[in-house]
Design an enzyme around this catalytic site. Structure first.
Site, PDB file in Angstrom:
ATOM      1  N   ARG A  86      15.708 -13.450   1.250  1.00  9.65           N
ATOM      2  CA  ARG A  86      15.172 -14.534   1.662  1.00  9.65           C
ATOM      3  C   ARG A  86      15.940 -14.707   3.157  1.00  9.65           C
ATOM      4  NH1 ARG A  86      15.236 -17.582  -2.989  1.00  9.65           N
ATOM      5  NH2 ARG A  86      13.516 -17.537  -4.112  1.00  9.65           N
ATOM      6  N   GLU A 105       5.351  -2.661   0.460  1.00 12.96           N
ATOM      7  CA  GLU A 105       4.204  -3.132   0.071  1.00 12.96           C
ATOM      8  C   GLU A 105       3.122  -3.172   1.169  1.00 12.96           C
ATOM      9  OE1 GLU A 105       5.825  -6.845  -0.891  1.00 12.96           O
ATOM     10  OE2 GLU A 105       5.700  -7.692   0.898  1.00 12.96           O
ATOM     11  N   HIS A 140       8.724 -10.376   6.871  1.00 20.09           N
ATOM     12  CA  HIS A 140       7.464 -10.862   6.899  1.00 20.09           C
ATOM     13  C   HIS A 140       7.337 -12.382   5.885  1.00 20.09           C
ATOM     14  CE1 HIS A 140       8.570  -8.696   3.181  1.00 20.09           C
ATOM     15  NE2 HIS A 140       7.655  -9.463   2.491  1.00 20.09           N
ATOM     16  N   GLN A 186      11.024 -13.437   4.890  1.00 20.45           N
ATOM     17  CA  GLN A 186      11.851 -12.450   3.861  1.00 20.45           C
ATOM     18  C   GLN A 186      11.743 -10.978   4.139  1.00 20.45           C
ATOM     19  OE1 GLN A 186       8.880 -11.861   0.275  1.00 20.45           O
ATOM     20  NE2 GLN A 186       9.207 -13.910   0.751  1.00 20.45           N
ATOM     21  N   HIS A 202      12.409  -6.905   2.423  1.00 20.48           N
ATOM     22  CA  HIS A 202      12.762  -5.965   0.989  1.00 20.48           C
ATOM     23  C   HIS A 202      13.274  -4.825   1.566  1.00 20.48           C
ATOM     24  CE1 HIS A 202       9.954  -8.468  -1.042  1.00 20.48           C
ATOM     25  NE2 HIS A 202       8.880  -8.012  -0.039  1.00 20.48           N
TER      26      HIS A 202
END
Length: 272
Positions: free
Chosen positions: A189, A112, A169, A93, A95
């Site tokens: 995804r 993150e 990641h 996936q 972001h």
């Protein structure tokens, strides 16, 4: 309202790859079966918004109604903290960053970071890719040559890694992880190992084109870092990340006893 320390009630998320440690190790009170994530800090209205026990408000309500508690310039509550218990691999996936997420989802982007509590013999973390151009990435992905495309780094318990928005990641099975991120839940995804969701009987949705829009190509991020702890007032403090406008993360280890303070609002998640 007078400032005070308050208990933050967690939000539990069932996931196809989730385990049981949120109940057995962290004493989570939930009837969900496969608890992939326990959101210990979240303020996403309608999706996951912690209750603050002593003042009977959601975290988003407190952020709006008690600004002096936070003294923060962000219009929306800024961070999310999660404990993850995967007994299977997470999907491959990526972001989006703030600009893309704001335009397409009215949301923060989602940089993150992860601190690994356990790895149980699984030391390979999917972190980035080997493609040099978008065309190479698309060709390898669409022909199923994931072994040539995906990049892995070695991690162990106690390691920390920063995952900027746009980084491909996936944490792996048996990697019990503490995650801090922006207060967002936007995930694209790219690949899900062709597995079937037992509850729906269908594969989970993929978001390949959106992922390609935001992915960093080529990939050049660093792997795990190992900062040296500093002893302050009889407490060992390991400072992993401190970037204004994103988040700050430290680990606090008490010895026989000591003192800790910080000039801004903060959340403590007890790991041991």
């Amino acid at each position: 309202m007078k400032k005070q320390i308050v208990n933050v009630e967690p939000v539990f998320k069932e996931r196809i790859w989730g385990g049981t440690q949120m109940r057995t190790r962290f004493h989570g009170q939930t009837d969900l079966d496969r608890i992939g994530e326990m959101w210990s800090v979240a303020a996403l209205k309608g999706n996951g918004d912690n209750r603050l026990t002593e003042i009977d408000m959601s975290l988003s309500e407190a952020y709006e109604q008690l600004p002096d508690w936070f003294d923060c310039s962000s219009k929306r509550f800024p961070i999310r903290c999660t404990l993850m218990d995967p007994i299977d691999n997470l999907s491959v996936q990526v972001h989006p960053d703030d600009d893309y997420a704001q335009k397409n989802h009215d949301s923060y982007g989602k940089p993150e970071a992860w601190y690994f509590l356990e790895t149980k013999g699984n030391h390979k973390l999917l972190f980035g890719h080997k493609a040099q151009t978008p065309e190479e990435f698309r060709s390898l992905a669409q022909s199923g040559q994931w072994d040539k495309l995906l990049n892995y780094v070695d991690v162990d318990a106690g390691d920390f890694i920063y995952v900027p928005a746009g980084t491909l990641h996936a944490t792996g099975k048996h990697m019990l992880t503490f995650e801090i991120s922006r207060n967002a839940d936007v995930t694209y995804r790219i690949w899900d190992y062709d597995r079937i969701d037992v509850k729906t009987g269908q594969p989970r949705d993929l978001h390949f084109d959106q992922g390609m829009d935001v992915m960093k190509i080529p990939f050049d991020e660093k792997g795990p870092i190992h900062p040296t702890p500093v002893l302050k007032r009889n407490i060992l403090i390991t400072s992993f990340f401190d970037q204004p406008g994103i988040f700050t993360l430290s680990k606090i280890q008490t010895l026989a006893g000591g003192a800790f303070d910080y000039p801004y609002f903060y959340f403590l998640t007890i790991l041991d």
